[in-house]
Design a protein around this motif. Structure first.
Motif, PDB file in Angstrom:
ATOM      1  N   LEU A 118      35.756  40.260  28.518  1.00 51.12           N
ATOM      2  CA  LEU A 118      35.448  40.255  29.946  1.00 51.12           C
ATOM      3  C   LEU A 118      36.099  41.457  30.630  1.00 51.12           C
ATOM      4  CD1 LEU A 118      33.977  38.450  32.021  1.00 51.12           C
ATOM      5  CD2 LEU A 118      36.157  37.304  32.407  1.00 51.12           C
ATOM      6  N   LYS A 119      37.339  41.736  30.266  1.00 54.41           N
ATOM      7  CA  LYS A 119      38.065  42.878  30.838  1.00 54.41           C
ATOM      8  C   LYS A 119      37.408  44.201  30.431  1.00 54.41           C
ATOM      9  CE  LYS A 119      42.663  44.907  31.109  1.00 54.41           C
ATOM     10  NZ  LYS A 119      43.256  45.810  30.160  1.00 54.41           N
ATOM     11  N   ALA A 120      37.035  44.335  29.165  1.00 53.02           N
ATOM     12  CA  ALA A 120      36.397  45.573  28.695  1.00 53.02           C
ATOM     13  C   ALA A 120      35.075  45.809  29.419  1.00 53.02           C
ATOM     14  CB  ALA A 120      36.172  45.511  27.181  1.00 53.02           C
ATOM     15  N   ASP A 121      34.317  44.742  29.631  1.00 51.43           N
ATOM     16  CA  ASP A 121      33.021  44.885  30.303  1.00 51.43           C
ATOM     17  C   ASP A 121      33.200  45.262  31.774  1.00 51.43           C
ATOM     18  OD1 ASP A 121      31.886  44.248  27.884  1.00 51.43           O
ATOM     19  OD2 ASP A 121      31.338  42.198  28.451  1.00 51.43           O
ATOM     20  N   GLU A 122      34.182  44.677  32.418  1.00 51.85           N
ATOM     21  CA  GLU A 122      34.445  45.034  33.816  1.00 51.85           C
ATOM     22  C   GLU A 122      34.971  46.465  33.908  1.00 51.85           C
ATOM     23  OE1 GLU A 122      34.435  44.960  37.855  1.00 51.85           O
ATOM     24  OE2 GLU A 122      33.475  43.552  36.494  1.00 51.85           O
ATOM     25  N   GLU A 123      35.801  46.873  32.954  1.00 51.86           N
ATOM     26  CA  GLU A 123      36.296  48.256  32.941  1.00 51.86           C
ATOM     27  C   GLU A 123      35.150  49.251  32.743  1.00 51.86           C
ATOM     28  OE1 GLU A 123      39.459  48.216  30.046  1.00 51.86           O
ATOM     29  OE2 GLU A 123      40.885  47.401  31.505  1.00 51.86           O
ATOM     30  N   LEU A 124      34.155  48.882  31.936  1.00 50.80           N
ATOM     31  CA  LEU A 124      32.977  49.735  31.784  1.00 50.80           C
ATOM     32  C   LEU A 124      32.277  49.901  33.130  1.00 50.80           C
ATOM     33  CD1 LEU A 124      30.807  51.283  30.129  1.00 50.80           C
ATOM     34  CD2 LEU A 124      29.688  49.053  29.788  1.00 50.80           C
ATOM     35  N   ARG A 125      32.055  48.788  33.818  1.00 55.20           N
ATOM     36  CA  ARG A 125      31.379  48.851  35.116  1.00 55.20           C
ATOM     37  C   ARG A 125      32.168  49.727  36.090  1.00 55.20           C
ATOM     38  NH1 ARG A 125      29.231  43.776  38.481  1.00 55.20           N
ATOM     39  NH2 ARG A 125      30.935  42.736  37.432  1.00 55.20           N
ATOM     40  N   LEU A 126      33.470  49.538  36.152  1.00 58.05           N
ATOM     41  CA  LEU A 126      34.298  50.320  37.079  1.00 58.05           C
ATOM     42  C   LEU A 126      34.332  51.791  36.697  1.00 58.05           C
ATOM     43  CD1 LEU A 126      37.237  47.812  37.642  1.00 58.05           C
ATOM     44  CD2 LEU A 126      35.342  48.352  39.213  1.00 58.05           C
ATOM     45  N   CYS A 127      34.337  52.083  35.410  1.00 61.55           N
ATOM     46  CA  CYS A 127      34.341  53.474  34.945  1.00 61.55           C
ATOM     47  C   CYS A 127      33.045  54.173  35.357  1.00 61.55           C
ATOM     48  CB  CYS A 127      34.518  53.514  33.432  1.00 61.55           C
ATOM     49  SG  CYS A 127      34.611  55.178  32.736  1.00 61.55           S
TER      50      CYS A 127
END
Length: 187
Positions: A118-127
């Motif tokens: 979940l964190k990796a996917d949100e970090e992708l979106r934010l990046c």
């Protein structure tokens, strides 16, 4: 004008491939979260079994055909390559995301894997959204668009990418871009 042509092609690609996904949360109380945690427990069992080794890291850039489609557009249409280059401006975000997916989280426990994904996917979106924040003016000039249009388009793409990885990146799915793809398949 070039931006409009690109936007039409790119939006058509995204819309036609857009999954219908509810926004994920950090809660593990929903049915979809319980199914995902069950899949993480299968990956956990595989990771804790002996002997299991990871494959070397590989990346396809932005999965689901995005990098491949971008490259094909650049090879097919010279104007596309001149304006938009051969990689999406957020390509580096995808490679970072692939590193997280390859490992499948530092902690092999199912709940930890769920939270790490979940964190990796949100970090992708934010990046990806950060590309708009940091490069909107330069990209607007390159794309012959307004910074507001570039930001809106990139934010749209970031949200669709998030939805796509939440839907298509489950562990033990058999897909080559699944969470923990560095480990053997765990059907």
């Amino acid at each position: 004008m070039r931006f409009r042509r690109f936007a039409q092609v790119f939006v058509a690609f995204i819309v036609l491939s857009e999954p219908v996904v509810a926004q994920s949360s950090t809660s593990d109380s929903g049915l979809s979260a319980k199914v995902e945690i069950w899949r993480h427990s299968r990956l956990q069992a595989l990771r804790e079994a002996e002997p299991t080794s990871m494959a070397p890291f590989t990346t396809d850039g932005c999965s689901g055909g995005m990098s491949a489609a971008w490259g094909a557009m650049a090879r097919t249409f010279p104007w596309f390559a001149r304006v938009f280059a051969h990689e999406a401006p957020w390509h580096g975000c995808c490679v970072t995301h692939d590193r997280a997916y390859h490992l499948g989280g530092e902690n092999p426990k199912a709940q930890a894997g769920f939270q790490a994904r979940l964190k990796a996917d949100e970090e992708l979106r934010l990046c990806v959204k950060g590309v708009a924040d940091g490069q909107a003016d330069a990209l607007a000039q390159q794309y012959e668009a307004t910074p507001e249009d570039v930001t809106a388009a990139i934010n749209f793409v970031a949200d669709r990418m998030y939805e796509a990885v939440r839907l298509g990146g489950l562990p033990c799915s058999g897909l080559p871009w699944r969470w923990g793809y560095g480990w053997p398949q765990c059907f």
